[in-house]
Design an enzyme around this catalytic site. Structure first.
Site, PDB file in Angstrom:
ATOM      1  CB  SER A 142      45.909  43.970  38.502  1.00  0.00           C
ATOM      2  OG  SER A 142      45.406  44.011  39.835  1.00  0.00           O
ATOM      3  CG  ASP A 150      31.674  33.182  45.135  1.00  0.00           C
ATOM      4  OD1 ASP A 150      30.817  33.019  46.028  1.00  0.00           O
ATOM      5  OD2 ASP A 150      32.795  32.640  45.159  1.00  0.00           O
ATOM      6  CB  SER A 159      39.191  39.277  45.558  1.00  0.00           C
ATOM      7  OG  SER A 159      40.032  38.147  45.427  1.00  0.00           O
TER       8      SER A 159
HETATM    9  P1  ADP Z   1      38.850  35.073  47.057  1.00  0.00           P
HETATM   10  O1  ADP Z   1      37.958  34.985  45.872  1.00  0.00           O
HETATM   11  O2  ADP Z   1      38.240  34.517  48.288  1.00  0.00           O
HETATM   12  O3  ADP Z   1      39.385  36.448  47.296  1.00  0.00           O
HETATM   13  P2  ADP Z   1      40.466  33.349  45.404  1.00  0.00           P
HETATM   14  O4  ADP Z   1      41.659  32.526  45.700  1.00  0.00           O
HETATM   15  O5  ADP Z   1      39.258  32.690  44.863  1.00  0.00           O
HETATM   16  O6  ADP Z   1      40.128  34.156  46.757  1.00  0.00           O
HETATM   17  O7  ADP Z   1      40.848  34.498  44.391  1.00  0.00           O
HETATM   18  C1  ADP Z   1      41.954  35.347  44.626  1.00  0.00           C
HETATM   19  C2  ADP Z   1      42.743  35.497  43.342  1.00  0.00           C
HETATM   20  O8  ADP Z   1      41.977  36.251  42.376  1.00  0.00           O
HETATM   21  C3  ADP Z   1      44.003  36.315  43.524  1.00  0.00           C
HETATM   22  O9  ADP Z   1      45.064  35.498  43.991  1.00  0.00           O
HETATM   23  C4  ADP Z   1      44.256  36.819  42.106  1.00  0.00           C
HETATM   24  O10 ADP Z   1      44.813  35.802  41.312  1.00  0.00           O
HETATM   25  C5  ADP Z   1      42.836  37.062  41.605  1.00  0.00           C
HETATM   26  N1  ADP Z   1      42.444  38.473  41.828  1.00  0.00           N
HETATM   27  C6  ADP Z   1      41.503  38.922  42.667  1.00  0.00           C
HETATM   28  N2  ADP Z   1      41.412  40.264  42.633  1.00  0.00           N
HETATM   29  C7  ADP Z   1      42.331  40.688  41.742  1.00  0.00           C
HETATM   30  C8  ADP Z   1      42.747  41.979  41.255  1.00  0.00           C
HETATM   31  N3  ADP Z   1      42.203  43.105  41.689  1.00  0.00           N
HETATM   32  N4  ADP Z   1      43.727  41.985  40.330  1.00  0.00           N
HETATM   33  C9  ADP Z   1      44.297  40.849  39.874  1.00  0.00           C
HETATM   34  N5  ADP Z   1      43.956  39.633  40.293  1.00  0.00           N
HETATM   35  C10 ADP Z   1      42.993  39.526  41.216  1.00  0.00           C
HETATM   36 MG    MG Z   2      37.244  33.170  45.023  1.00  0.00          MG
END
Ligand code: ADP
Ligand code: MG
Length: 394
Positions: A72, A178, A130
């Site tokens: 990633s 989500d 995300s």
């Molecule tokens: P949110 O969903 O509000 O952004 P979360 O804590 O639920 O916050 O999710 C964030 C986590 O999701 C990151 O810390 C990572 O572990 C994972 N994640 C999100 N996007 C990516 C990405 N593009 N590549 C790798 N991991 C990701």
């Molecule tokens: Mg989340």
């Protein structure tokens, strides 16, 4: 924001340089901002999220030896495993990604390995999901690689696989909003989801001279630290005390009869918040921005006072946005940090953003981030090379 073409190209190029593999599919799934209906999904209530133009892109190539290799652009460590050896013990960021491959494997939908590289424009940990974005982008890419067609049954399977990975592997409880919006959103609309019936409906947004501004306070929320779980448990207790299946069935009078003061306030937020969703749909439809202002203000106050999931940065951002000319503003997402959402005239975007920046600087807070949430479409995949396009239906 990096454009979709840039992120797609970057993902394909990284797959090539890291693994020597040519992508046969690129999956895409958006982050989201919820307009109203907070913490209502796990109470069989209503929510009204919008898919962001910000999304995760997953370039993938099939393998025939069961090996899974994933990198990633947002995380330094690669993940390596085997499709038959994945399980719920996967740790770190890979929980969201390899976790989805495991749940798809469990559902019999993915049976072989793949190489994959992810690139995302969704800010991580900003309350803009995300996590569901990366889960759903991974899932549709893996299904595309497996030669499947993304019909409605498979879309539902993607939602279920994402929810299961997030709950059982990442161990972050989620109500399902989500993943649902990441999959079912339509460009130009919000998605009204009813978690009692399971039905969802696209609500076209005629914003005219208005737009949706999201401000990330950059205060990191952590869904695994107990705040979310305790709210969820209090809601379940309220429903059980009232002898109801869920708070969706509760009236305000019933809630006011609850003996425990904290549980009573938590339940009051859920019941009043569910009741604000359909009026918000109507107000958006008729362009009644004053009503949006009232509904957003009531929703924010309810989350701050009754549900107690706001933080000073969110409160300041909301008050400043409204003071600087937004029609309405409220905290959005799970709470304890993350983002606010404002609806405002297009020509007020710069002044509202600047006012929030100034207020944060004066309060000694770190600089916030702003983004425009033009409603975008849900998850899909595109087959490569582009001259042999077979794009999943949308
Ligand atoms: P949110 O969903 O509000 O952004 P979360 O804590 O639920 O916050 O999710 C964030 C986590 O999701 C990151 O810390 C990572 O572990 C994972 N994640 C999100 N996007 C990516 C990405 N593009 N590549 C790798 N991991 C990701
Ligand atoms: Mg989340």
């Amino acid at each position: 924001m990096l454009e979709p073409t840039d992120l797609t190209a970057r993902a394909i190029e990284a797959l090539r340089t890291t693994f020597g593999a040519e992508a046969t599919v690129v999956g895409r799934a958006p982050g989201r901002v919820n307009l109203i209906g907070e913490h209502t999904d796990y109470n069989a209530g209503l929510v009204l999220p919008v898919a962001l133009p910000h999304a995760t892109y997953a370039a993938a190539a099939p393998r025939t030896d069961g090996v899974i290799r994933i990198t990633s652009g947002q995380e330094p460590e690669p993940f390596t495993g085997h499709i038959d050896e994945l399980g719920p013990e996967i740790e770190g960021w890979a929980a969201y990604v390899a976790g989805v491959l495991w749940t798809l494997r469990e559902a019999g939908l993915v049976t072989d390995g793949l190489d994959m590289h992810l690139e995302s424009s969704v800010p991580l940990g900003a309350g803009l999901s995300s996590s569901a974005s990366v889960e759903c982008a991974t899932a549709v890419a893996a299904l595309g690689v497996a030669g499947r067609t993304l019909d409605e049954d498979l879309q539902r399977a993607v939602v279920a696989a994402g929810i299961r990975a997030e709950t059982e592997v990442a161990k972050a409880p989620t109500g399902g909003m989500d993943q649902s919006v990441a999959v079912f959103a339509e460009a130009g609309g919000a998605l009204l989801i009813d978690f009692d019936s399971g039905a969802h409906r696209n609500v076209p947004l005629a914003l005219g001279e208005r737009t949706i501004l999201v401000t990330d306070t950059r205060v990191k929320h952590q869904l695994t630290d107990g705040g979310y779980a305790s709210r969820r448990a209090q809601c379940e207790k309220a429903a059980a005390d009232l002898g109801l299946r869920s708070l969706r069935e509760a009236t305000l009078d019933q809630v006011e009869s609850l003996g425990d003061e904290v549980v009573r306030r938590r339940a009051r937020h859920i019941v009043t918040e569910i009741a604000r969703v359909e009026p918000t749909v109507s107000a958006l439809g008729s362009g009644d921005w004053a009503a949006i202002g009232d509904l957003f203000a009531a929703s924010h106050a309810s989350m701050r006072d009754d549900f107690e999931i706001s933080v000073p940065e969110l409160d300041l951002a909301v008050a400043t946005a409204v003071g600087a000319g937004a029609d309405g503003a409220r905290m959005t997402g799970g709470g304890f940090g993350g983002s606010i959402v404002s609806i405002l005239p297009l020509d007020a975007v710069d002044s509202v953003s600047a006012a929030i920046d100034k207020a944060f600087a004066e309060a000694g807070y770190g600089a916030p981030g702003h983004l425009i949430a033009s409603p975008s479409a849900g998850a899909m995949f595109t087959e490569l090379p582009f001259d042999k396009l077979r794009t999943s239906p949308r």
